[in-house]
Design a protein around this motif. Structure first.
Motif, short mmCIF file in Angstrom:
data_model
loop_
_atom_site.label_atom_id
_atom_site.label_comp_id
_atom_site.label_asym_id
_atom_site.label_seq_id
_atom_site.Cartn_x
_atom_site.Cartn_y
_atom_site.Cartn_z
N HIS A 81 0.86 -1.45 -0.01
CA HIS A 81 -0.18 0.02 0.02
C HIS A 81 0.84 1.22 -0.04
O HIS A 81 0.76 2.08 -0.80
CB HIS A 81 -0.82 -0.01 1.30
CG HIS A 81 -1.50 1.26 1.54
ND1 HIS A 81 -2.52 1.77 0.45
CD2 HIS A 81 -1.53 2.23 2.47
CE1 HIS A 81 -2.96 2.98 1.17
NE2 HIS A 81 -2.54 3.07 2.33
N TYR A 82 1.84 1.23 1.12
CA TYR A 82 2.53 2.59 1.18
C TYR A 82 3.57 2.60 0.15
O TYR A 82 3.88 4.02 -0.47
CB TYR A 82 3.25 2.66 2.54
CG TYR A 82 3.67 3.88 2.97
CD1 TYR A 82 2.91 4.84 3.50
CD2 TYR A 82 4.91 4.10 2.84
CE1 TYR A 82 3.39 6.08 3.75
CE2 TYR A 82 5.70 5.55 3.12
CZ TYR A 82 4.56 6.61 3.79
OH TYR A 82 5.32 7.75 4.04
N LEU A 121 -7.17 -2.93 -1.92
CA LEU A 121 -6.51 -3.93 -2.86
C LEU A 121 -5.21 -4.44 -2.08
O LEU A 121 -4.99 -5.84 -2.20
CB LEU A 121 -6.20 -3.34 -4.05
CG LEU A 121 -5.73 -4.06 -5.00
CD1 LEU A 121 -6.54 -5.27 -5.40
CD2 LEU A 121 -5.74 -3.19 -6.50
N ALA A 122 -4.59 -3.57 -1.16
CA ALA A 122 -3.35 -4.32 -0.47
C ALA A 122 -3.99 -5.25 0.44
O ALA A 122 -3.12 -6.08 0.75
CB ALA A 122 -2.66 -3.14 0.08
N LEU A 129 -4.95 -13.01 0.02
CA LEU A 129 -4.86 -14.05 -0.78
C LEU A 129 -3.67 -14.77 -0.36
O LEU A 129 -3.62 -15.85 -0.63
CB LEU A 129 -4.78 -13.36 -2.29
CG LEU A 129 -6.06 -13.00 -2.91
CD1 LEU A 129 -5.76 -12.00 -4.17
CD2 LEU A 129 -7.05 -13.87 -3.04
N LEU A 130 -2.65 -14.08 -0.31
CA LEU A 130 -1.15 -14.88 0.22
C LEU A 130 -1.46 -15.64 1.22
O LEU A 130 -0.97 -16.89 1.36
CB LEU A 130 -0.18 -13.77 0.37
CG LEU A 130 1.13 -14.57 1.06
CD1 LEU A 130 1.89 -15.27 -0.16
CD2 LEU A 130 2.23 -13.23 1.22
N VAL A 187 0.24 -3.94 -9.70
CA VAL A 187 1.44 -3.91 -8.78
C VAL A 187 2.37 -3.17 -9.47
O VAL A 187 3.26 -3.22 -10.27
CB VAL A 187 2.07 -5.22 -8.62
CG1 VAL A 187 3.15 -5.05 -7.50
CG2 VAL A 187 1.07 -6.38 -7.89
N GLU A 188 2.18 -1.73 -9.14
CA GLU A 188 2.94 -0.46 -9.75
C GLU A 188 4.48 -0.79 -9.50
O GLU A 188 5.32 -0.39 -10.27
CB GLU A 188 2.42 0.66 -9.22
CG GLU A 188 3.37 1.89 -10.05
CD GLU A 188 2.80 3.29 -9.23
OE1 GLU A 188 3.69 4.44 -9.48
OE2 GLU A 188 1.57 3.24 -8.56
N ALA A 189 4.78 -1.37 -8.21
CA ALA A 189 6.31 -1.58 -8.00
C ALA A 189 6.91 -2.51 -8.50
O ALA A 189 8.02 -2.79 -8.17
CB ALA A 189 6.26 -1.47 -6.18
N ALA A 190 6.18 -3.55 -9.02
CA ALA A 190 6.98 -4.67 -9.76
C ALA A 190 7.84 -4.34 -10.68
O ALA A 190 7.31 -3.55 -11.77
CB ALA A 190 5.97 -5.76 -10.34
#
Length: 511
Positions: free
Chosen positions: A73-74, A82-83, A89-90, A352-355
């Motif tokens: 999230h952060y 969504l976070a 899910l994990l 996932v923007e950070a991927a």
């Protein structure tokens, strides 16, 4: 017992499992954390047992891995809802393993000896599968709850963490068997195993400490810059970052004894080393001023199949500005550094923007400095024993773990990460140097004993003398043999269980 009460007992088990890990860190709770679950599933149907085991696992992993929501999230930029869904899910996936364990307990409940001795093997089997399936996630293995007891965990140089997981589950099954059937034999077997483990640990501690006394010391330093992740990649803070590491390192070299090597964290250098001349030149000037080789993390890039790809790298640079060695991270973080199974998960990169689009390194060679060889572990590579084993097999006499745990904030994750990394020193009887951006940085000797730490969220440096060893441990030579024996035992036990239950029913019918 109604199903609601059974569900509460499962929740209690999941909570007790988590409480053994850093946070409250009540390690002794692990020795009876599974007891409420065993009580809950007794006499239940197969479906009810799976549900109760799943509840236990879901509660455990949600409370142990809650920090994942904060990360995605952060820093990942996902909306809070969504976070939370990603975390859920994990944890739903991970909860499948305790559900299967509960099913095994249900299946073996009419075979006391298979239940007492077989369930520990089943638990280890499931931990081993979790460590390898779907890229592997061996986080929060049960044995890690006992990190605070050095004499107990020295057997890791034979069994890895799985041996302690097995012993903790044996304590749980023996206790329940005694309460249910007044069977003292199970407790006796557990007591013997516990005493043997502690005696081995006491002997091994003394032996390794004696070996270290006969090896010339090697003085190393770590610098913990405590750089805020929100500013880490801001070009306006590049000079501040270099200045901070320069000052910490100068303080370290003035220490008595002065270090032979200084270690900075993962991506401590906030630019592409070697590709940005001005900043690279400034870095070389700092290292020349220090007069000591510096091992630091930096992003890098190369073209693979015509496409530019990022690498998460570490460089060892001497005071003359020469790159003595480099290493690129080989076990990448799924959904953080790459998206696995992209043909199936083709939509994930949109969420996932950070991927990133990182590539894995391939060079396994240790870094060589003077008479020492360093096995590199970047970030969560330290939780995978096979990577440390591979480095030691290649000749490493010391392990270095550089990481950036700023992603985790002030959660329990940096504490969990640090504890798991320390076991690599025990398994392979080599010192482990851990340098983290925001903490927890530490230097461990070959017994897993911390020679010093820098607390979470603080800026500072640490200097300590380690004793690089060349010891071929059982675990180094044979790897997860103990885990494989548990897999074989679990298969035999579970295959034998239906036969036993049929015999019991036939016997009851004749009576």
């Amino acid at each position: 017992m109604n199903m609601w009460l059974a569900a509460l007992l499962s929740i209690l088990s999941g909570t007790l499992l988590t409480l053994g890990f850093p946070g409250l860190n009540v390690s002794l709770l692990a020795w009876f954390a599974l007891v409420p679950l065993f009580v809950a599933v007794q006499g239940r149907s197969t479906r009810q047992t799976l549900v109760l085991g799943f509840i236990c696992g879901l509660v455990h992993y949600l409370t142990a891995l809650y920090w994942i929501r904060y990360v995605v999230h952060y820093y990942g930029g996902l909306p809070l809802l969504l976070a939370v869904l990603v975390l859920l899910l994990l944890c739903c996936y991970l909860a499948v393993y305790p559900a299967l364990f509960a099913l095994a307990a249900h299946r073996l409940e009419h075979r006391p000896w298979l239940w007492i001795l077989g369930l520990p093997a089943v638990w280890v089997t499931l931990e081993w599968i979790r460590a390898h399936l779907l890229t592997g996630f061996p986080w929060a293995n049960l044995g890690y709850t006992q990190t605070a007891f050095p004499r107990l965990i020295q057997i890791a140089d034979v069994t890895g963490v799985y041996g302690i997981s097995w012993l903790v589950v044996l304590g749980n099954t023996a206790m329940v068997a005694f309460v249910r059937r007044r069977s003292r034999i199970g407790l006796g077997i557990f007591g013997i195993c516990l005493v043997v483990t502690v005696l081995y640990g006491s002997w091994r501690l003394g032996a390794v400490e004696d070996l270290q006394r006969h090896v010339a010391p090697w003085t190393v330093a770590v610098a913990q810059g405590n750089i805020d992740q929100a500013h880490k990649w801001d070009p306006l803070y590049q000079q501040e970052t270099l200045s901070r590491y320069r000052q910490l390192s100068l303080d370290a070299v003035r220490h008595n004894p002065s270090p032979d090597l200084i270690v900075w964290p993962e991506t401590a250098v906030p630019f592409f080393y070697g590709r940005e001349p001005r900043l690279t030149g400034q870095l070389h000037e700092i290292i020349a001023e220090l007069g000591v080789p510096v091992l630091f993390g930096s992003p890098s890039a190369k073209v693979i199949d015509g496409e530019p790809r990022l690498l998460n790298s570490a460089y060892l640079v001497d005071p003359a500005g020469r790159v003595r060695a480099d290493y690129a991270k080989q076990h990448l973080v799924p959904f953080g550094e790459y998206v696995p199974y992209q043909r199936v998960l083709f939509f994930v990169h949109k969420l996932v923007e950070a991927a990133g689009n990182f590539a894995a390194g391939t060079d396994r060679s240790p870094m060589k400095i003077d008479d020492h060889e360093i096995g590199m572990l970047i970030c969560y590579e330290a939780i995978f024993p096979y990577l440390a084993r591979r480095a030691v097999d290649e000749g490493a006499t010391c392990l270095v773990n550089i990481t950036n745990d700023a992603w985790f904030g002030q959660s329990s994750a940096p504490h969990q990460h640090k504890d798991m990394a320390s076991w690599r020193a025990i398994e392979f009887r080599v010192p482990l140097i851990r340098c983290a951006n925001t903490g927890i940085s530490a230097i461990f000797d070959a017994t897993g004993k911390p020679l010093g730490t820098i607390p979470l969220g603080e800026r500072g440096y640490l200097v300590a003398s380690v004793h690089p060893l060349k010891v071929e441990t059982f675990y180094r030579r044979w790897g997860d043999l103990f885990a494989w024996l548990c897999v074989l035992t679990a298969l035999c036990v579970l295959c034998a269980a239906p036969v036993g239950r049929t015999r019991i029913r036939h016997g009851a019918a004749k009576g």
